[in-house]
Design a protein around this motif. Structure first.
Motif, mmCIF file in Angstrom:
data_model
loop_
_atom_site.group_PDB
_atom_site.id
_atom_site.type_symbol
_atom_site.label_atom_id
_atom_site.label_comp_id
_atom_site.label_asym_id
_atom_site.label_seq_id
_atom_site.Cartn_x
_atom_site.Cartn_y
_atom_site.Cartn_z
ATOM 1 N N LEU A 284 0.816 -1.206 0.000
ATOM 2 C CA LEU A 284 0.000 0.000 0.000
ATOM 3 C C LEU A 284 0.854 1.262 0.000
ATOM 4 O O LEU A 284 0.569 2.225 -0.725
ATOM 5 N N MET A 285 1.918 1.258 0.806
ATOM 6 C CA MET A 285 2.764 2.442 0.862
ATOM 7 C C MET A 285 3.587 2.613 -0.411
ATOM 8 O O MET A 285 3.867 3.737 -0.834
ATOM 9 N N ALA A 286 3.973 1.514 -1.050
ATOM 10 C CA ALA A 286 4.668 1.624 -2.333
ATOM 11 C C ALA A 286 3.773 2.318 -3.355
ATOM 12 O O ALA A 286 4.234 3.175 -4.131
ATOM 13 N N ASN A 287 2.493 1.991 -3.349
ATOM 14 C CA ASN A 287 1.553 2.625 -4.271
ATOM 15 C C ASN A 287 1.394 4.111 -3.959
ATOM 16 O O ASN A 287 1.375 4.945 -4.875
ATOM 17 N N ALA A 288 1.278 4.443 -2.673
ATOM 18 C CA ALA A 288 1.118 5.842 -2.284
ATOM 19 C C ALA A 288 2.342 6.669 -2.668
ATOM 20 O O ALA A 288 2.227 7.796 -3.179
ATOM 21 N N LEU A 289 3.534 6.119 -2.415
ATOM 22 C CA LEU A 289 4.759 6.841 -2.754
ATOM 23 C C LEU A 289 4.911 6.996 -4.263
ATOM 24 O O LEU A 289 5.378 8.042 -4.744
ATOM 25 N N ALA A 290 4.507 6.000 -5.027
ATOM 26 C CA ALA A 290 4.572 6.106 -6.489
ATOM 27 C C ALA A 290 3.647 7.204 -6.981
ATOM 28 O O ALA A 290 4.002 7.977 -7.890
ATOM 29 N N LEU A 291 2.464 7.312 -6.382
ATOM 30 C CA LEU A 291 1.543 8.392 -6.754
ATOM 31 C C LEU A 291 2.136 9.753 -6.394
ATOM 32 O O LEU A 291 2.021 10.713 -7.162
ATOM 33 N N GLY A 292 2.759 9.824 -5.214
ATOM 34 C CA GLY A 292 3.374 11.081 -4.808
ATOM 35 C C GLY A 292 4.505 11.486 -5.735
ATOM 36 O O GLY A 292 4.633 12.664 -6.111
#
Length: 484
Positions: A284-292
């Motif tokens: 989940l955090m990998a996805n959030a950081l990629a979006l950021g």
């Protein structure tokens, strides 16, 4: 053996909510039967069936020994603590309890100047005396960062009788302090390091994020689980480890500031958020950081827009995107309204010349498309440019004449800024920029502080805490407590 797949509170709450027991107990809507039809139609019946009191099967938040204790133990394992308490009064309750548990009347606590209002409340309730240290500061952008180890070391050298150190890490803008180095310094004095980690509940679930407070050696951390994870608003956690904090006193302090009738709906979302992160946190955090990262790259390519990439703050959460909009029509506040009303894009924090956007795993690629597209549209609309950044001198640092508690309980009166010179402030006053309190209750209002307020107002900034900014008035103590 801890099993992260379990969600013990949710499992029991579901069973109790669905049974056919006749409810001769609170709440008054009786499992939704008496709830207003407008809410039943909107939210459905099941949510109200789960709105239950502390029935025997559901344990007691203030003295857990059953299903709530199991849920909190699972949370402690997931977040790297030795013990965790669930909070239904937000991080505010945890922060106030942390101060009450470690500091008494007249005892010193080392704090950064950019503390949350809840810390001031903790000072008022405990009677503790603040020893403020300055956070690092990006003068170009007008943004406060973390506190350096040397600043903490200096404060403790000068105040060896301090009972605790409390830091804000990460800050609202996602900047983390070097907590490991600071913990080593603080522990040399045999006192606890407390961390307001309200915006960092996701730390520790991905290597590209700063390490969590618990992993860095802090003794206590308070997290707003709802801010960046999958819990509902007002749901948080307090994590603790080590022997430097009296756990019994901490439990007693939490009982003073937590509701004796907690919402089991909020508590269930904490159990669910913990389970979600324990099982899927890294993904989940990998996805959030990629979006950021995508948002930062694409916004940087929009003419008239600049994204904050502070090299002086290497420990930073990349899922928080701060954008300079001083070259766009109207500056931060007007662009914020324009984005919200015309393009359906709402930021987390507007200031006179930048906007901060909070990206989590709840966002999507389509959200980033809309964000970038909205900025492109704003640029195309054109219009007058904002007058530019507000250039302010260093914040004057006032003297503390009495404790915040004494100031809170003293007789007060409202006077004009001009009449306030050399009087004692009864309130916290925080100008934006820079978002660092200029005054806290008990501090002497100097001529330099008055001039600073006037300059912020004349430059188009905002001031929180004054009785009436337009009339330039402020609440002060009616008389010096030393002469009372």
């Amino acid at each position: 053996m801890v099993n992260p797949n379990q969600a013990p509170l949710i499992e029991v709450l579901q069973k109790v909510a669905m049974n056919s027991q006749v409810p001769f107990f609170t709440p008054g809507h009786k499992r939704g039967q008496g709830m207003a039809s407008v809410l039943r139609q909107w939210w459905g019946a099941e949510v109200f069936q789960a709105d239950l009191p502390e029935l025997p099967e559901l344990d007691n938040l203030l003295a857990p020994s059953g299903v709530l204790q199991q849920a909190q133990d699972l949370a402690a394992a997931a977040f790297g603590a030795s013990q965790t308490w669930f909070l239904t009064n937000g991080s505010t309750a945890g922060i106030v309890a942390a101060i009450l548990a470690t500091c008494g009347e007249g005892e010193k606590i080392v704090l950064p100047r950019n503390v949350h209002q809840s810390v001031i409340s903790g000072l008022v309730l405990s009677g503790a005396m603040p020893v403020f240290v300055e956070p690092a500061y990006d003068e170009v952008w007008g943004i406060a960062g973390g506190v350096t180890p040397s600043a903490v070391a200096g404060a403790l050298t000068n105040h060896r009788d301090a009972k605790a150190v409390m830091l804000v890490s990460p800050t609202y803008y996602g900047v983390a302090s070097d907590l490991e180095a600071i913990a080593n310094i603080v522990h040399q004095y045999e006192i606890p390091l407390l961390v307001d980690e309200a915006h960092g509940a996701h730390f520790g679930f991905h290597p590209s994020l700063p390490p969590s407070a618990m992993a860095s050696g802090a003794d206590l951390a308070v997290q707003s689980t709802h801010k960046v994870l999958g819990a509902m608003t007002q749901a948080g956690m307090l994590h603790c480890q080590g022997e430097r904090i009296d756990r019994q006193r901490l439990r007693q302090s939490l009982a003073m500031v937590q509701s004796s009738s907690p919402s089991y709906i909020l508590l269930a979302t904490l159990d669910a958020a913990r389970q979600q992160m324990a099982l899927q946190g890294r993904e989940l955090m990998a996805n959030a950081l990629a979006l950021g990262d995508r948002a930062a790259v694409e916004l940087q390519q929009v003419a008239g827009v600049e994204v904050w990439e502070p090299t002086q703050f290497p420990r930073r959460d990349r899922s928080r995107i701060t954008v300079d909009v001083s070259q766009l029509a109207g500056g931060g506040y007007e662009v914020d309204v324009l984005l919200h009303e015309e393009f359906g894009v709402t930021c987390e924090l507007p200031t006179p010349y930048h906007l901060m956007f909070l990206i989590t795993f709840g966002n999507t690629e389509e959200d980033i498309d809309q964000l970038v597209g909205a900025f492109c549209a704003v640029v195309r609309q054109g219009g007058r440019n904002f007058d530019g950044r507000i250039v302010l001198p260093a914040i004057p640092r006032p003297a503390l004449a009495c404790s915040p508690r004494q100031a809170f309980y003293a007789a007060q009166e409202t006077v004009s800024w001009r009449q306030a010179r050399d009087r004692i402030s009864a309130v916290s006053v925080c100008p934006y920029p820079p978002g660092i309190p200029l005054l806290v209750p008990g501090e002497v209002i100097s001529e330099a502080a008055i001039a600073y307020l006037a300059q912020v107002q004349d430059s188009g900034g905002t001031i929180v805490g004054c009785s009436d900014t337009d009339e330039q008035t402020i609440a002060v103590l009616a008389e010096d407590p030393k002469n009372a």
